[in-house]
Design a protein around this motif. Sequence first.
Motif, short mmCIF file in Angstrom:
data_model
loop_
_atom_site.label_atom_id
_atom_site.label_comp_id
_atom_site.label_asym_id
_atom_site.label_seq_id
_atom_site.Cartn_x
_atom_site.Cartn_y
_atom_site.Cartn_z
N TYR A 42 0.66 -1.37 0.20
CA TYR A 42 -0.02 -0.02 -0.03
C TYR A 42 0.74 1.29 0.00
O TYR A 42 0.54 2.13 -0.43
N ARG A 43 2.08 1.05 0.56
CA ARG A 43 2.82 2.36 0.66
C ARG A 43 3.42 3.01 -0.67
O ARG A 43 3.75 4.27 -0.67
N GLU A 44 3.38 2.07 -1.57
CA GLU A 44 3.81 2.12 -2.90
C GLU A 44 3.02 3.32 -3.62
O GLU A 44 3.39 3.73 -4.82
N LEU A 45 1.81 3.26 -3.25
CA LEU A 45 0.70 4.31 -3.85
C LEU A 45 1.10 5.68 -3.80
O LEU A 45 0.57 6.61 -4.41
N SER A 46 2.07 6.11 -3.10
CA SER A 46 2.75 7.31 -2.95
C SER A 46 3.29 7.49 -4.35
O SER A 46 3.38 9.08 -4.69
N GLY A 47 3.67 6.65 -5.06
CA GLY A 47 4.01 6.81 -6.36
C GLY A 47 2.97 7.36 -7.38
O GLY A 47 3.33 7.90 -8.42
N LEU A 48 1.69 7.33 -7.05
CA LEU A 48 0.73 7.66 -7.61
C LEU A 48 0.20 9.03 -7.40
O LEU A 48 -0.91 9.59 -7.70
N GLY A 49 0.91 9.57 -6.15
CA GLY A 49 0.47 10.93 -5.69
C GLY A 49 -0.16 10.98 -4.52
O GLY A 49 -0.78 12.01 -4.04
N TYR A 50 -0.58 9.78 -3.98
CA TYR A 50 -1.31 9.89 -2.58
C TYR A 50 -0.55 10.12 -1.41
O TYR A 50 0.78 9.85 -1.67
N SER A 51 -1.28 10.92 -0.67
CA SER A 51 -0.24 11.28 0.65
C SER A 51 -0.20 10.27 1.58
O SER A 51 -1.03 9.14 1.55
N GLU A 52 0.58 10.44 2.71
CA GLU A 52 0.70 9.50 3.66
C GLU A 52 -0.49 8.82 4.36
O GLU A 52 -0.88 7.94 4.67
N GLU A 53 -1.22 10.04 4.67
CA GLU A 53 -2.43 10.14 5.19
C GLU A 53 -3.56 9.38 4.45
O GLU A 53 -4.43 8.52 5.01
N GLN A 54 -3.56 9.59 3.25
CA GLN A 54 -4.56 8.94 2.25
C GLN A 54 -3.98 7.29 2.14
O GLN A 54 -5.04 6.59 2.03
N ILE A 55 -2.85 7.19 2.18
CA ILE A 55 -2.52 5.74 2.06
C ILE A 55 -2.81 4.86 3.33
O ILE A 55 -3.52 3.89 3.31
N LYS A 56 -2.74 5.64 4.58
CA LYS A 56 -3.07 5.06 5.75
C LYS A 56 -4.67 5.00 5.73
O LYS A 56 -5.03 3.63 6.07
N ALA A 57 -5.24 5.75 5.29
CA ALA A 57 -6.76 5.58 5.37
C ALA A 57 -7.30 4.30 4.33
O ALA A 57 -8.10 3.92 4.54
N PHE A 58 -6.67 4.31 3.28
CA PHE A 58 -6.85 3.37 2.04
C PHE A 58 -6.66 1.91 2.67
O PHE A 58 -7.26 1.07 2.61
N ALA A 59 -5.60 1.88 3.23
CA ALA A 59 -5.01 0.50 3.89
C ALA A 59 -6.17 -0.05 4.79
O ALA A 59 -6.23 -1.16 4.93
N ALA A 60 -6.47 1.00 5.79
CA ALA A 60 -7.34 0.63 6.93
C ALA A 60 -8.40 -0.04 6.58
O ALA A 60 -9.17 -0.58 7.37
N GLN A 61 -9.00 0.23 5.22
CA GLN A 61 -10.15 -0.53 4.75
C GLN A 61 -10.30 -1.91 4.55
O GLN A 61 -11.11 -2.51 4.50
N PHE A 62 -9.01 -2.46 4.64
CA PHE A 62 -8.98 -4.00 4.44
C PHE A 62 -8.55 -4.58 5.72
O PHE A 62 -7.70 -4.32 6.57
N GLU A 63 -8.94 -5.90 5.79
CA GLU A 63 -8.45 -6.72 7.06
C GLU A 63 -7.32 -7.45 6.83
O GLU A 63 -7.27 -8.39 5.55
N VAL A 64 -6.40 -7.42 7.38
CA VAL A 64 -5.16 -8.26 7.06
C VAL A 64 -4.91 -9.45 8.35
O VAL A 64 -5.17 -9.10 9.48
N THR A 65 -4.60 -10.62 7.76
CA THR A 65 -4.31 -11.67 8.67
C THR A 65 -2.75 -11.56 9.21
O THR A 65 -1.75 -11.55 8.36
N ASP A 66 -2.57 -11.70 10.44
CA ASP A 66 -1.23 -11.20 11.08
C ASP A 66 -1.13 -12.39 12.29
O ASP A 66 -2.01 -12.97 12.77
N GLY A 67 -0.17 -12.34 12.85
CA GLY A 67 0.24 -13.16 13.95
C GLY A 67 1.41 -14.09 13.81
O GLY A 67 2.19 -14.09 12.70
#
Length: 303
Positions: free
Chosen positions: A74-99
């Motif tokens: 998701y952080r690579e979306l900065s290359g398309l002109g998205y800001s850090e805050e926009q990327i954080k909000a975009f990534a937070a829409q999705f559920e990630v399996t962790d652990g």
Amino acid sequence: MRKLGLSIATAALVAFGAGQASQEAAAASAAHPPQGDFGFTGFFGKFDRDAAQRGLQVYVGVCASCHGLDLIRYRELSGLGYSEEQIKAFAAQFEVTDGPNEDGDMFTRPGEPKDRFVNPYRNVQEAAAINGGKAPPDLSLIVKARAHGLGSIGANFLDMLQGGEFATGASYVSALIGTGYVEEPTLDDKKLCKPQPAGKSQEDWEAELNAWSLPPGTYFNKWFPGCAIGMPNPLYDDAVEYTDGTAATPEQMGQDVAEFLAWASEPSMEARKETGIAVLLFLAFFTGIMIAVKRQTWANVKH
């Protein structure tokens, strides 16, 4: 030396002939879609940020339900002109399996910029089971994987000299989903994806095409080799609502998602081009200095 020169020339001719034959065989497998107008071609070409952002909308709203994008974070979306805050909000829409956590259990959490794009399936086996035995391809490198050239060595060489990059792959993706699906295909449509076999007359070929019908569970696409594709038409008018107000026609969405996937296949392309140009300028400058040094060094030496 003369024999060596003849051997090299013969080998070159054989290689050229083999290459030409393979190109002609590839060209005969299916027609090449019209070349799209992509701005990332050429030595100074850049991605169209607006089109790529619209393409991201198409990917998320249409493609992501079946296709992953495993090589992009998701952080690579900065290359398309998205800001850090926009990327954080975009990534937070999705559920990630962790652990695992302290208890040894896996858990889910909101996505973060460091995470890769979430895959719609847990594994390849699940993807294949849900989709009739064949897993949908990951789209991270689909544009490069479908960049099969222009059908001849000469055309491909000229395209390379002009910095064509992987535009043939982007054109294929754009045409496949943007204009390829036909509900009632004509004879000319069938000719695009089922070329005339060697040794078969025009009359027999056309009779075969007229008698041909789609296998069950497939859809006609004039840009797909063999015509029968297992994926239903994913695009229809206003399938997504563009935030910039652009009319979301299938052709427009196909072009935009192809631009986005071209970027996804090589997010560092623009940096590569800038570095290459800088290196060439440096080498030209350095060559000039070396020529001047050589002349100065040997100026008073008789030859």
